[in-house]
Design a protein around this motif. Structure first.
Motif, PDB file in Angstrom:
ATOM      1  N   GLY A  67       0.741  -1.205  -0.048  1.00  0.00           N
ATOM      2  CA  GLY A  67       0.047   0.056  -0.275  1.00  0.00           C
ATOM      3  C   GLY A  67       0.747   1.271   0.049  1.00  0.00           C
ATOM      4  O   GLY A  67       1.974   1.197   0.414  1.00  0.00           O
ATOM      5  N   GLU A  68       0.291   2.281  -0.577  1.00  0.00           N
ATOM      6  CA  GLU A  68       0.698   3.507  -0.521  1.00  0.00           C
ATOM      7  C   GLU A  68       2.334   3.560  -0.871  1.00  0.00           C
ATOM      8  O   GLU A  68       3.218   4.262  -0.361  1.00  0.00           O
ATOM      9  N   ALA A  69       2.717   3.013  -2.091  1.00  0.00           N
ATOM     10  CA  ALA A  69       3.986   2.997  -2.398  1.00  0.00           C
ATOM     11  C   ALA A  69       4.828   2.413  -1.695  1.00  0.00           C
ATOM     12  O   ALA A  69       6.223   3.073  -1.817  1.00  0.00           O
ATOM     13  N   ARG A  70       4.900   1.526  -0.895  1.00  0.00           N
ATOM     14  CA  ARG A  70       5.705   1.249  -0.028  1.00  0.00           C
ATOM     15  C   ARG A  70       6.377  -0.091  -0.474  1.00  0.00           C
ATOM     16  O   ARG A  70       6.920  -1.055   0.543  1.00  0.00           O
ATOM     17  N   PHE A  71       6.153  -0.602  -1.672  1.00  0.00           N
ATOM     18  CA  PHE A  71       6.434  -1.917  -2.176  1.00  0.00           C
ATOM     19  C   PHE A  71       7.867  -2.398  -1.843  1.00  0.00           C
ATOM     20  O   PHE A  71       8.432  -3.345  -1.092  1.00  0.00           O
ATOM     21  N   GLY A  72       8.852  -1.367  -2.117  1.00  0.00           N
ATOM     22  CA  GLY A  72      10.334  -1.645  -1.643  1.00  0.00           C
ATOM     23  C   GLY A  72      10.716  -1.661  -0.385  1.00  0.00           C
ATOM     24  O   GLY A  72      11.876  -1.970   0.075  1.00  0.00           O
ATOM     25  N   LEU A  73       9.686  -1.099   0.493  1.00  0.00           N
ATOM     26  CA  LEU A  73      10.256  -1.102   1.851  1.00  0.00           C
ATOM     27  C   LEU A  73       9.896  -2.044   2.913  1.00  0.00           C
ATOM     28  O   LEU A  73      10.353  -2.380   3.676  1.00  0.00           O
ATOM     29  N   LEU A  74       9.049  -3.182   2.140  1.00  0.00           N
ATOM     30  CA  LEU A  74       8.956  -4.392   2.674  1.00  0.00           C
ATOM     31  C   LEU A  74       9.508  -5.566   2.146  1.00  0.00           C
ATOM     32  O   LEU A  74       9.661  -5.534   1.044  1.00  0.00           O
ATOM     33  N   THR A  75       9.842  -6.598   3.147  1.00  0.00           N
ATOM     34  CA  THR A  75      10.335  -7.759   2.358  1.00  0.00           C
ATOM     35  C   THR A  75       9.363  -8.981   2.331  1.00  0.00           C
ATOM     36  O   THR A  75       9.440  -9.929   1.615  1.00  0.00           O
ATOM     37  N   GLN A  76       8.499  -8.983   3.358  1.00  0.00           N
ATOM     38  CA  GLN A  76       7.371  -9.858   3.156  1.00  0.00           C
ATOM     39  C   GLN A  76       5.938  -9.075   3.099  1.00  0.00           C
ATOM     40  O   GLN A  76       5.650  -8.290   3.965  1.00  0.00           O
ATOM     41  N   ARG A  77       5.367  -9.230   1.895  1.00  0.00           N
ATOM     42  CA  ARG A  77       4.245  -8.286   1.376  1.00  0.00           C
ATOM     43  C   ARG A  77       2.955  -9.174   1.314  1.00  0.00           C
ATOM     44  O   ARG A  77       2.655 -10.281   0.700  1.00  0.00           O
ATOM     45  N   LEU A  78       1.935  -8.633   2.019  1.00  0.00           N
ATOM     46  CA  LEU A  78       0.506  -9.250   2.014  1.00  0.00           C
ATOM     47  C   LEU A  78      -0.343  -8.443   1.301  1.00  0.00           C
ATOM     48  O   LEU A  78      -0.143  -7.161   1.157  1.00  0.00           O
ATOM     49  N   LYS A  79      -1.135  -9.094   0.381  1.00  0.00           N
ATOM     50  CA  LYS A  79      -2.254  -8.329  -0.554  1.00  0.00           C
ATOM     51  C   LYS A  79      -3.186  -7.668   0.102  1.00  0.00           C
ATOM     52  O   LYS A  79      -3.777  -8.285   1.185  1.00  0.00           O
ATOM     53  N   ASN A  80      -3.551  -6.447   0.018  1.00  0.00           N
ATOM     54  CA  ASN A  80      -4.704  -5.757   0.442  1.00  0.00           C
ATOM     55  C   ASN A  80      -6.007  -6.445   0.061  1.00  0.00           C
ATOM     56  O   ASN A  80      -5.957  -6.933  -1.001  1.00  0.00           O
ATOM     57  N   PRO A  81      -7.089  -6.138   0.871  1.00  0.00           N
ATOM     58  CA  PRO A  81      -8.340  -6.760   0.276  1.00  0.00           C
ATOM     59  C   PRO A  81      -8.845  -5.819  -0.987  1.00  0.00           C
ATOM     60  O   PRO A  81      -8.298  -4.827  -1.207  1.00  0.00           O
ATOM     61  N   ALA A  82      -9.644  -6.634  -1.771  1.00  0.00           N
ATOM     62  CA  ALA A  82     -10.040  -5.989  -2.976  1.00  0.00           C
ATOM     63  C   ALA A  82     -10.714  -4.538  -2.663  1.00  0.00           C
ATOM     64  O   ALA A  82     -11.221  -4.689  -1.613  1.00  0.00           O
ATOM     65  N   LYS A  83     -10.626  -3.622  -3.698  1.00  0.00           N
ATOM     66  CA  LYS A  83     -11.312  -2.333  -3.278  1.00  0.00           C
ATOM     67  C   LYS A  83     -12.540  -2.480  -3.047  1.00  0.00           C
ATOM     68  O   LYS A  83     -13.538  -3.207  -3.684  1.00  0.00           O
ATOM     69  N   GLY A  84     -13.283  -1.995  -1.821  1.00  0.00           N
ATOM     70  CA  GLY A  84     -14.771  -1.912  -1.603  1.00  0.00           C
ATOM     71  C   GLY A  84     -14.886  -3.102  -0.480  1.00  0.00           C
ATOM     72  O   GLY A  84     -16.057  -2.930   0.161  1.00  0.00           O
ATOM     73  N   GLN A  85     -13.866  -4.020  -0.422  1.00  0.00           N
ATOM     74  CA  GLN A  85     -14.019  -4.998   0.779  1.00  0.00           C
ATOM     75  C   GLN A  85     -13.512  -4.452   2.039  1.00  0.00           C
ATOM     76  O   GLN A  85     -12.457  -3.893   2.161  1.00  0.00           O
ATOM     77  N   ARG A  86     -14.423  -4.845   3.149  1.00  0.00           N
ATOM     78  CA  ARG A  86     -13.943  -4.330   4.511  1.00  0.00           C
ATOM     79  C   ARG A  86     -14.004  -5.768   5.221  1.00  0.00           C
ATOM     80  O   ARG A  86     -14.745  -5.979   6.084  1.00  0.00           O
ATOM     81  N   PRO A  87     -12.981  -6.280   5.323  1.00  0.00           N
ATOM     82  CA  PRO A  87     -12.790  -7.502   6.313  1.00  0.00           C
ATOM     83  C   PRO A  87     -13.017  -7.190   7.593  1.00  0.00           C
ATOM     84  O   PRO A  87     -12.626  -6.366   7.976  1.00  0.00           O
ATOM     85  N   PRO A  88     -13.018  -8.322   8.539  1.00  0.00           N
ATOM     86  CA  PRO A  88     -12.977  -7.908   9.869  1.00  0.00           C
ATOM     87  C   PRO A  88     -11.448  -7.594  10.310  1.00  0.00           C
ATOM     88  O   PRO A  88     -10.618  -8.234   9.918  1.00  0.00           O
ATOM     89  N   MET A  89     -11.404  -6.364  11.005  1.00  0.00           N
ATOM     90  CA  MET A  89     -10.047  -5.930  11.541  1.00  0.00           C
ATOM     91  C   MET A  89      -9.196  -6.809  12.252  1.00  0.00           C
ATOM     92  O   MET A  89      -7.978  -6.731  12.055  1.00  0.00           O
ATOM     93  N   VAL A  90      -9.564  -7.691  13.169  1.00  0.00           N
ATOM     94  CA  VAL A  90      -8.803  -8.360  13.827  1.00  0.00           C
ATOM     95  C   VAL A  90      -8.175  -9.339  12.880  1.00  0.00           C
ATOM     96  O   VAL A  90      -6.939  -9.981  13.305  1.00  0.00           O
ATOM     97  N   ALA A  91      -8.811 -10.042  12.314  1.00  0.00           N
ATOM     98  CA  ALA A  91      -8.355 -10.847  11.220  1.00  0.00           C
ATOM     99  C   ALA A  91      -7.360 -10.506  10.430  1.00  0.00           C
ATOM    100  O   ALA A  91      -6.555 -10.916   9.823  1.00  0.00           O
ATOM    101  N   PHE A  92      -7.616  -9.077   9.842  1.00  0.00           N
ATOM    102  CA  PHE A  92      -6.756  -8.671   8.917  1.00  0.00           C
ATOM    103  C   PHE A  92      -5.414  -8.145   9.607  1.00  0.00           C
ATOM    104  O   PHE A  92      -4.287  -8.478   8.926  1.00  0.00           O
ATOM    105  N   TYR A  93      -5.423  -7.923  10.733  1.00  0.00           N
ATOM    106  CA  TYR A  93      -4.151  -7.563  11.593  1.00  0.00           C
ATOM    107  C   TYR A  93      -3.531  -9.090  11.985  1.00  0.00           C
ATOM    108  O   TYR A  93      -2.175  -9.184  11.864  1.00  0.00           O
ATOM    109  N   SER A  94      -4.186  -9.907  12.321  1.00  0.00           N
ATOM    110  CA  SER A  94      -3.706 -11.241  12.753  1.00  0.00           C
ATOM    111  C   SER A  94      -2.941 -11.775  11.772  1.00  0.00           C
ATOM    112  O   SER A  94      -1.925 -12.608  11.938  1.00  0.00           O
TER     113      SER A  94
END
Length: 334
Positions: A108-135
């Protein structure tokens, strides 16, 4: 032992919702240090699995390069991995500048190179449960059933109650604020009407910005029942507020940070949702009762405009909150 730096979210509710992630990391042997802004740090001190909390000297907004470089130099070499909870560019800068070898976060927010392990964000418009998102930052599966858990030492709770002249289970807590906007706030008149119906005193909690809102609830009630409402908005530290919530009879709140605090302490609570959704940020607490007219079979015709996730009702009526009557909430507190 792997040494981990957790870069915390900037809001209290989100901080509470990261607790299951931290519990998972600690259970597999990682030593946890949380980097958090000062107004969020006390929440992490109520998580026993956290070994240390570093208070970041960053203001809201802006990259603040000088401060981040200085902090990066102070923590360089101390950590093996960093879990970056916020999705912003600036939250990923510090672990990168500090040279932490493994940096885990969502793309997210142009930080691709700052991370070594990257998770995909939910598709646009989707709002998953935040606890699961962080976990999910743990890399583990089956995270949906996690529930945040907070814990304060008994002496901290007792100290807060003594300072505020309160007794355990001797009061209800109302948290009528919501940082996001009016479309998440149950009307002050409804809070006041509910307070008048309760036998125990009501303690109103919130920030200094919410003192006027809390006064609009407390003042008319106290005219009829002097001293029944105690307005502590802006008059407590966050540690004291945590202690007050942990020892209360019950809480009534909007979808807010203090709602998640009450859930973390496992107290009886009623959470009132308007423009937001309990499918996205529910109070994960066996004693929680949620009021949301979108899914209320007794509310007819169905409220199809919710959730709009807007700060102010785009239709001008805010029926999702105005139509939740005090008698309905009172029945849920019984």
């Amino acid at each position: 032992m792997k040494r981990a730096l957790i870069v915390a979210p900037q809001w209290i509710g989100d901080a509470v919702m990261t607790e299951p992630l931290l519990r998972r990391l600690a259970a597999r042997g990682e030593q946890l240090t949380v980097g958090a802004l000062p107004w969020v740090a006390p929440v992490y001190r109520a998580m026993p699995q956290v070994a240390d909390v570093i208070e970041f000297p960053f203001a809201h907004g802006g990259l603040q390069w000088r401060e981040r470089w200085r902090m990066a130099s102070q923590i360089r070499g101390r950590f093996d991995v960093s879990y970056i909870c916020p999705n912003s560019l600036k939250s990923a800068l510090l672990p990168f500048l500090a040279g932490i070898p493994t940096r885990v976060g969502y793309v997210g927010e142009a930080r691709f190179g700052l991370l070594t392990q990257r998770l995909k964000n939910p598709a646009k418009g989707q709002r998953p449960p935040m606890v699961a998102f962080y976990s999910a930052l743990s890399g583990e599966t089956d995270v949906a059933a996690d529930r945040p858990q907070l814990q304060l030492a008994a002496q901290e709770v007792d100290a807060a109650l003594r300072a505020l002249n309160l007794t355990r289970l001797g009061y209800h807590v109302f948290a009528p604020g919501a940082e996001y906007g009016d479309a998440k706030r149950w009307p002050a008149a409804h809070f006041a009407a509910l307070a008048e119906q309760l036998d125990l005193p009501v303690v109103l909690l919130g920030s200094g910005k919410e003192a006027t809102l809390c006064a609009a609830i407390a003042d008319p009630v106290n005219v009829q029942r002097p001293g029944h409402c105690i307005n502590l908005a802006g008059k407590t530290t966050l540690v004291q507020a945590l202690g007050v919530i942990s020892a209360c009879k019950s809480t009534v709140s909007n979808d807010s940070g203090l709602m998640h605090v009450a859930a973390g302490f496992g107290v009886a609570q009623v959470a009132i949702f308007g423009s937001s959704s309990p499918l996205h940020t529910p109070p994960l607490n066996a004693l929680a009762k949620v009021v949301w007219l979108k899914s209320d079979a007794d509310y007819q015709p169905p409220l199809m405009c919710a959730p709009c996730f807007q700060r102010v009702c785009p239709l001008g009526h805010t029926r999702c909150l105005n139509d939740v009557l005090p008698s309905r909430v009172r029945a849920l507190l019984a």
